[in-house]
Motif scaffolding. Structure first.
Motif, PDB file in Angstrom:
ATOM      1  N   HIS A   1      17.664 -64.366 -72.383  1.00 19.08           N
ATOM      2  CA  HIS A   1      16.933 -63.225 -71.842  1.00 19.08           C
ATOM      3  C   HIS A   1      15.822 -63.759 -70.962  1.00 19.08           C
ATOM      4  O   HIS A   1      15.121 -64.689 -71.339  1.00 19.08           O
ATOM      5  CB  HIS A   1      16.336 -62.360 -72.962  1.00 19.08           C
ATOM      6  N   VAL A   2      15.673 -63.165 -69.784  1.00 15.08           N
ATOM      7  CA  VAL A   2      14.606 -63.544 -68.870  1.00 15.08           C
ATOM      8  C   VAL A   2      13.948 -62.272 -68.360  1.00 15.08           C
ATOM      9  O   VAL A   2      14.640 -61.356 -67.909  1.00 15.08           O
ATOM     10  CB  VAL A   2      15.154 -64.342 -67.658  1.00 15.08           C
ATOM     11  N   ALA A   3      12.614 -62.208 -68.462  1.00 14.30           N
ATOM     12  CA  ALA A   3      11.879 -61.100 -67.859  1.00 14.30           C
ATOM     13  C   ALA A   3      11.768 -61.374 -66.363  1.00 14.30           C
ATOM     14  O   ALA A   3      11.525 -62.506 -65.948  1.00 14.30           O
ATOM     15  CB  ALA A   3      10.496 -60.981 -68.485  1.00 14.30           C
ATOM     16  N   LEU A   4      11.991 -60.341 -65.555  1.00 20.10           N
ATOM     17  CA  LEU A   4      11.959 -60.485 -64.103  1.00 20.10           C
ATOM     18  C   LEU A   4      10.844 -59.646 -63.498  1.00 20.10           C
ATOM     19  O   LEU A   4      10.532 -58.564 -64.005  1.00 20.10           O
ATOM     20  CB  LEU A   4      13.304 -60.038 -63.502  1.00 20.10           C
ATOM     21  N   ASP A   5      10.275 -60.138 -62.439  1.00 17.55           N
ATOM     22  CA  ASP A   5       9.245 -59.397 -61.719  1.00 17.55           C
ATOM     23  C   ASP A   5       9.938 -58.367 -60.833  1.00 17.55           C
ATOM     24  O   ASP A   5      10.668 -58.722 -59.916  1.00 17.55           O
ATOM     25  CB  ASP A   5       8.407 -60.358 -60.874  1.00 17.55           C
TER      26      ASP A   5
ATOM     27  N   HIS B   1      12.085 -59.371 -55.824  1.00 21.72           N
ATOM     28  CA  HIS B   1      12.605 -60.720 -55.562  1.00 21.72           C
ATOM     29  C   HIS B   1      14.125 -60.742 -55.656  1.00 21.72           C
ATOM     30  O   HIS B   1      14.732 -59.886 -56.287  1.00 21.72           O
ATOM     31  CB  HIS B   1      12.063 -61.733 -56.581  1.00 21.72           C
ATOM     32  N   LEU B   2      14.698 -61.793 -55.071  1.00 23.73           N
ATOM     33  CA  LEU B   2      16.099 -62.141 -55.286  1.00 23.73           C
ATOM     34  C   LEU B   2      16.092 -63.410 -56.127  1.00 23.73           C
ATOM     35  O   LEU B   2      15.504 -64.418 -55.742  1.00 23.73           O
ATOM     36  CB  LEU B   2      16.822 -62.388 -53.965  1.00 23.73           C
ATOM     37  N   TYR B   3      16.729 -63.350 -57.304  1.00 30.92           N
ATOM     38  CA  TYR B   3      16.772 -64.492 -58.221  1.00 30.92           C
ATOM     39  C   TYR B   3      18.136 -65.155 -58.159  1.00 30.92           C
ATOM     40  O   TYR B   3      19.162 -64.496 -57.971  1.00 30.92           O
ATOM     41  CB  TYR B   3      16.517 -64.030 -59.660  1.00 30.92           C
TER      42      TYR B   3
END
Length: 167
Positions: A80-84, A105-107
């Motif tokens: 799990h990753v929290a994204l801005d 953003h584009l991750y």
């Protein structure tokens, strides 16, 4: 089949019966995106992520990205990753990497550098030669005419498989 309900529940469904096999709560809200299934895992973005740290700003500014290993009875959270930013889009896999876009953003997730890439595309199969004419195709197939109107038509010969026979 894997789908995510609007309220953030990732569900595994039996496609023949529609029965929900298992559910896993991932977030508060999920809209507009589908999960990606690749390498035996489910990659999914969540619009509003309850696990994201609040910076005191407006609710709904952080999305989440999950990697889930599905089994017959559950979905096991691998990452799990929290994204801005909020996640509206479907993750996309290309050349060994997974891409996901947020409102900010584009991750890109994966090994750094160039990956071996895809296997070369196999040569296209040759179309079979058409057989003897077995049917006619009238073009256009549907026409609405008023009294006095005129329309031209073309006729094409097709074989039993629908291939055009050269005339």
């Amino acid at each position: 089949m894997y789908v995510c309900a609007e309220k953030g529940d990732l569900c595994s469904l039996d496609v023949n019966t529609g029965k929900i096999l298992w559910k896993k709560k991932l977030g508060i809200e999920q809209r507009n995106a589908s999960p990606l299934f690749a390498d035996g895992k489910i990659y999914i973005g969540i619009l509003d992520d309850p696990k994201a740290k609040s910076d005191g700003s407006e609710t709904g500014t952080a999305g989440g990205f999950y990697v889930i290993k599905p089994t017959d009875s559950e979905g096991q959270e691998l990452t799990h990753v929290a994204l801005d930013g909020r996640v509206f889009g479907t993750p996309t896999a290309y050349n060994g990497k997974v891409y996901i876009q947020t409102t900010r953003h584009l991750y890109c997730f994966g090994k750094p550098g160039n990956n071996p890439g895809l296997a070369p595309e196999p040569p296209a199969e040759k179309w079979p030669a058409p057989g003897a004419a077995a049917q006619l195709q009238i073009i256009p197939a549907e026409v609405l005419l008023k009294p006095g109107q005129v329309r031209s038509f073309r006729v094409r010969q097709l074989d039993a498989n629908g291939l055009t026979v050269a005339t």
